[in-house]
Design a protein around this motif. Structure first.
Motif, PDB file in Angstrom:
ATOM      1  N   SER A 522      48.892  19.931-133.578  1.00  0.00           N
ATOM      2  CA  SER A 522      48.758  20.365-132.192  1.00  0.00           C
ATOM      3  C   SER A 522      47.347  20.874-131.915  1.00  0.00           C
ATOM      4  O   SER A 522      46.760  20.584-130.860  1.00  0.00           O
ATOM      5  N   GLU A 574      47.970  19.680-120.812  1.00  0.00           N
ATOM      6  CA  GLU A 574      48.698  19.598-122.073  1.00  0.00           C
ATOM      7  C   GLU A 574      48.153  20.586-123.106  1.00  0.00           C
ATOM      8  O   GLU A 574      48.861  20.966-124.047  1.00  0.00           O
ATOM      9  N   ALA A 577      50.408  23.657-123.274  1.00  0.00           N
ATOM     10  CA  ALA A 577      51.677  23.433-123.969  1.00  0.00           C
ATOM     11  C   ALA A 577      51.472  23.341-125.474  1.00  0.00           C
ATOM     12  O   ALA A 577      52.266  23.881-126.263  1.00  0.00           O
ATOM     13  N   ARG A 580      50.973  26.757-126.954  1.00  0.00           N
ATOM     14  CA  ARG A 580      52.235  27.491-127.097  1.00  0.00           C
ATOM     15  C   ARG A 580      53.043  26.984-128.288  1.00  0.00           C
ATOM     16  O   ARG A 580      53.739  27.758-128.962  1.00  0.00           O
ATOM     17  N   LYS A 581      52.966  25.691-128.571  1.00  0.00           N
ATOM     18  CA  LYS A 581      53.626  25.158-129.764  1.00  0.00           C
ATOM     19  C   LYS A 581      53.019  25.763-131.030  1.00  0.00           C
ATOM     20  O   LYS A 581      53.732  26.105-131.979  1.00  0.00           O
TER      21      LYS A 581
END
Length: 602
Positions: A522, A574, A577, A580-581
């Motif tokens: 990520s 993105e 997100a 946050r992952k």
């Protein structure tokens, strides 16, 4: 049948407005890269790959390579003749050192040509591509005698080259290699072992193949610290570069693969083959990384090249195919149906392809510039900065470039609907070929761990801090320009997400190293969004400036500005997100005992 047009205009736009070739005339090699010369490389190189290589792509995939009883390998019909034209035209010598017969042009120029080769015929492009990695290692680590013996014919393309790293029991963990190198009285070594997944390991395109082989000498530690690198020619070479007897190295078999069928991926058997040490004993890891870093940038370029050709075909299909009506009413009432371009979801897939391919092209070419500056910039500080930036971004170019390459290949196939699944349309080949790029030269998970485990902390975080600073400075300047303020604001937010994720790793990585491993991929993609976003900021600023000055094609500049807006609105969010992952940590990922992964299926 698929088609391909080299994106010369877009490449030229990037070279002029993102790379800024004209600013580096004082750097060795750049003096030869005049606008007329670069234009000739792009135009003539594009014509060569479109007319000579691209027609062999589909047939090469269908025919594949053939191993014969004597261990020799025949490439698909037409490859040998095309390779002879490639060598005769000197395309492989563009950025090779002049001392060994190369043209000595900047790496960034040859990178542009290599993208076109990959799009036209990735399997073919791998033959000279693997040789370039071997050349790079010999230029840095080879002895003067080795360089004089091997490099001139490798640079010319008369001889091929490979990298022999992987073995059946080890891939990433090279400390497990079993290939042995026994010293001989004459200073050579006897190499014995088996290597697998060796691209271009045996073929009929050249008279000789120069293998660079990792092996361990007697008494070497059973770890990566015990690795040495050896040069092992397929055919023995005299001091005058004449060919002698066949060496004891052979192709045991060709791997049966999902894609890249036109390239011979071989199991190589070394049965007491004669080789010579490259560099110092048990220092092969450093030499290997010279090859690997060059290869990783090349594989990132493969992601771009396949994304580009798949995207081009999807655009053409969307133009030609009529299905359904626009949601707002018939776009062409006189036709029985509208083209696929009226459908927002088709537009979404095509815009994602356009935004990522053009952004990745800019990043790959800018990265190639850093390779040039690392080696040739007159100022020490400039060389250090370039080395820091390309070291940091190499795993990003490889990992994000190939993840997006595969994604764009599959969404381009999706545009075709059922026809995309049929081999005659050619799209399924691009999907199959793109898949390997996420795997070889270090899987993308390995790239992500290289980024977060080694590159972030290197030199006290100097490289990533430089990236943050560059993005911050360019965002601040762009926020003062009406045409780029919205994009700059979006990039500022994405850069903030990257900084926050970096700080989270610093705070939580020491508590549990698995937190870093769980968030590595990520994180790599957040950095990819920021790095490509920086390229789009530069392209948007250039397009706005040129449009205001009445220079260039106004429609082309408008398309750049709209695509930049799409990237800001649909891609850069993105980053939040993904951050946050990352902050989800590793607890849930690592909680289940291995036996529970199948417990519900017992």
């Amino acid at each position: 049948m698929p088609q391909y047009t080299p994106p010369v205009r877009d490449t030229r736009f990037v070279l002029e407005n993102v790379v800024g070739l004209d600013r580096y005339a004082n750097v060795p090699g750049f003096g030869a890269a005049t606008p007329d010369t670069v234009d000739a490389v792009l135009e003539e190189g594009g014509r060569f790959v479109a007319e000579v290589l691209f027609p062999l792509n589909l047939s090469g995939d269908q025919e594949g390579c053939t191993r014969h009883a004597d261990g020799s390998v025949t490439t698909p019909a037409g490859f040998k003749e095309a390779y002879a034209k490639f060598v005769e035209s000197g395309w492989g010598t563009l950025s090779a050192p002049e001392a060994f017969g190369g043209q000595g042009m900047p790496h960034v120029v040859s990178t542009a040509f290599q993208e076109y080769m990959i799009s036209a015929n990735m399997a073919f492009a791998m033959y000279p591509g693997l040789a370039h990695g071997a050349i790079a290692a010999l230029v840095v680590k080879g002895s003067p005698e080795q360089q004089a013996k091997y490099l001139p014919k490798m640079v010319s393309g008369e001889w091929g080259g490979t990298m022999n790293l992987t073995e059946p029991q080890c891939g990433t963990d090279l400390g497990l290699i079993r290939t042995r190198a026994e010293p001989q009285a004459d200073g050579s070594y006897s190499i014995t072992g088996t290597k697998i997944f060796i691209s271009a390991g045996e073929h009929d395109l050249t008279d000789n193949i120069i293998h660079l082989v990792l092996a361990k000498t007697p008494g070497a530690p059973e770890s990566s610290k015990g690795i040495s690198l050896f040069v092992v020619p397929k055919v023995m070479v005299g001091d005058d570069r004449s060919l002698g007897e066949r060496n004891a190295v052979s192709c045991g078999s060709i791997e049966h693969k999902m894609g890249i069928h036109g390239n011979s991926t071989c199991v190589m058997n070394y049965d007491g083959a004669t080789g010579w040490l490259v560099g110092d004993e048990m220092k092969g890891l450093a030499a290997m990384f010279i090859m690997m870093n060059a290869a990783r940038l090349g594989v990132g370029l493969q992601g771009l090249g396949l994304a580009e050709v798949a995207y081009q075909n999807a655009v053409q299909y969307a133009h030609d195919r009529r299905q359904g009506r626009a949601l707002t009413g018939p776009a062409e009432p006189n036709e029985k149906a509208d083209t696929l371009f009226v459908h927002p979801d088709v537009r979404r897939m095509l815009m994602e392809g356009k935004a990522w391919t053009e952004g990745l092209r800019a990043l790959c070419l800018w990265g190639a510039l850093q390779v040039d500056l690392e080696h040739a910039a007159p100022d020490d500080a400039d060389r250090q900065m370039a080395a820091d930036l390309i070291g940091l971004l190499t795993p990003v170019i490889k990992g994000v470039g190939t993840d997006k390459g595969y994604e764009i290949a599959t969404t381009s196939q999706q545009v075709y609907g059922g026809h995309g699944y049929i081999a005659e349309w050619g799209m399924e080949q691009y999907v199959r070929d793109a898949r390997i790029a996420q795997i070889y030269e270090g899987t993308n998970g390995v790239q992500a761990m290289d980024l977060v485990g080694r590159k972030l902390a290197a030199n006290g975080g100097r490289a990533v801090q430089a990236l943050f600073r560059i993005v911050g400075e360019e965002v601040a300047a762009a926020k003062n320009v009406e045409a780029t303020v919205a994009f700059a604001t979006a990039l500022e937010r994405a850069n903030s997400e990257l900084q926050t994720a970096t700080m989270w790793f610093m705070a939580n990585g020491m508590k549990d190293p698995n937190n870093v491993g769980a968030g590595a991929v990520s994180y790599m993609h957040v950095m990819g969004i920021v790095a490509v976003g920086l390229m789009w900021l530069r392209m948007a600023a250039a397009a706005a400036r040129l449009k205001d000055a009445g220079e260039g094609d106004a429609a082309f500049m408008d398309a750049k500005l709209v695509t930049a807006r799409f990237f800001a609105e649909r891609v850069m969010p993105e980053a939040g997100a993904l951050r946050r992952k990352i902050e989800g940590g590793a607890e849930a990922i690592m909680a289940l005992p291995p036996e529970m992964f199948m417990a519900a299926r017992a």
